[in-house]
Design an enzyme around this catalytic site. Structure first.
Site: not given
Ligand code: KIV
Length: 290
Positions: A52, A123, A121, A91, A190
């Site tokens: 994202d 968070e 993915k 994401d 991160e």
């Molecule tokens: O969105 C993204 O690019 C990420 C990376 C920084 C791990 O979550």
């Protein structure tokens, strides 16, 4: 380029855990379009993250928060059309999984069915561990993400390193274990101190993918634009720029503009010809137009 033997077809997801067991480092990079995906695939990376971060590096937003699920699916589809071997991680953007387990599963299914992502993915831990579990139970692989979680940057006090007190580091350690127990197949760490990331990596059986988390993670990820020097402005401390493509592009565009203004482009070799008799007939036809 990877020095490892390449196998045909998609990298099987369980291979990532095998790589951790063998202590082979895992390479992940972000990509947001088909040309980038093709290059990342040719370079032999194991994972492509359609992050994202697209909100910032592709769409011009100030944070990752505004990007929508529809936009992320659009970008993911471009990547999955071009990436053959790497596992493509879609994401889930802010707002697409936080409200409920049902919404998280619905968003993950859209990302897989419409975007073609292999896995997704999201968070956070705590309540988000339940989202991870719900998605994993629906049959879709989920990557976790703890430490600096940009979707909550405001709550975390900005884009800053996490886990720098004993209490905060222990909380992150517990978060990572919770995500593994919930079914995450890998976890992004991160912006946290290297010894904390090392302890988490040692405690988990699933791989950790670090960004600003030191050398002891099982793999590393960098954002395409940071790695290639494509994003103007400063880069975080943990970024290594392997090229300065923004400078090269600016130089190329400047030379193109100079050539156009000077009449030096296009040259003869950039133009198409027409047979002499056809040209003569065309010119005769033109004079009849008046
Ligand atoms: O969105 C993204 O690019 C990420 C990376 C920084 C791990 O979550």
């Amino acid at each position: 380029m990877s020095t490892r033997p390449r196998t045909a077809g998609k990298l099987p997801l369980p291979e990532l855990a095998e790589m951790k067991r063998r202590q082979d480092r895992i390479v992940m990079v972000t990509a947001y379009d088909a040309p980038a995906a093709r290059l990342a695939d040719a370079a032999g990376v194991e994972l492509i993250l359609v992050g994202d971060t697209a909100a910032m590096v592709m769409l011009g937003h100030e944070s990752t928060v505004p990007v929508t699920l529809d936009e992320m699916i659009f970008l993911t589809r471009a990547v999955t059309r071009a990436a053959t071997r790497p596992i493509v991680v879609g994401d889930l953007p802010f707002g697409s999984y936080q409200p409920s387990d049902a919404e998280a599963v619905a968003s993950a299914i859209r990302m897989v069915k419409e975007g073609g992502a292999d896995v997704v993915k999201l968070e956070g831990a705590g309540r988000m561990a339940a989202r991870v579990n719900a998605i994993a139970e629906s049959g879709i692989g989920v990557m976790g993400h703890v430490g600096l979680t940009p979707q909550s940057a405001t709550k975390l006090g900005g884009f800053r390193a996490q886990g720098r007190t004993a209490a905060a580091a222990l909380a992150l350690y517990r978060d990572a274990l919770e995500l593994e127990a919930a079914g995450a197949f890998a976890i992004v760490l991160e912006a946290l101190p290297a010894p904390v990331a090392a302890a988490i990596t040692g405690a988990l059986s699933v791989p950790t993918i670090g960004i600003g988390a030191g050398p002891d993670c099982d793999g590393q990820v960098l954002v395409w634009h940071d790695l290639l020097g494509l994003y103007p402005g400063g880069t975080p401390r943990f970024v290594k720029r392997y090229a300065e493509l923004a400078d090269e592009i600016a130089d190329a565009l400047g030379r193109y503009a100079t050539d156009v203004r000077a009449g030096a482009f296009p040259e003869e070799r950039h133009t198409y010809s027409i047979p002499d008799d056809e040209l003569a007939e065309f010119e005769a036809g033109l004079s009849e137009q008046h």
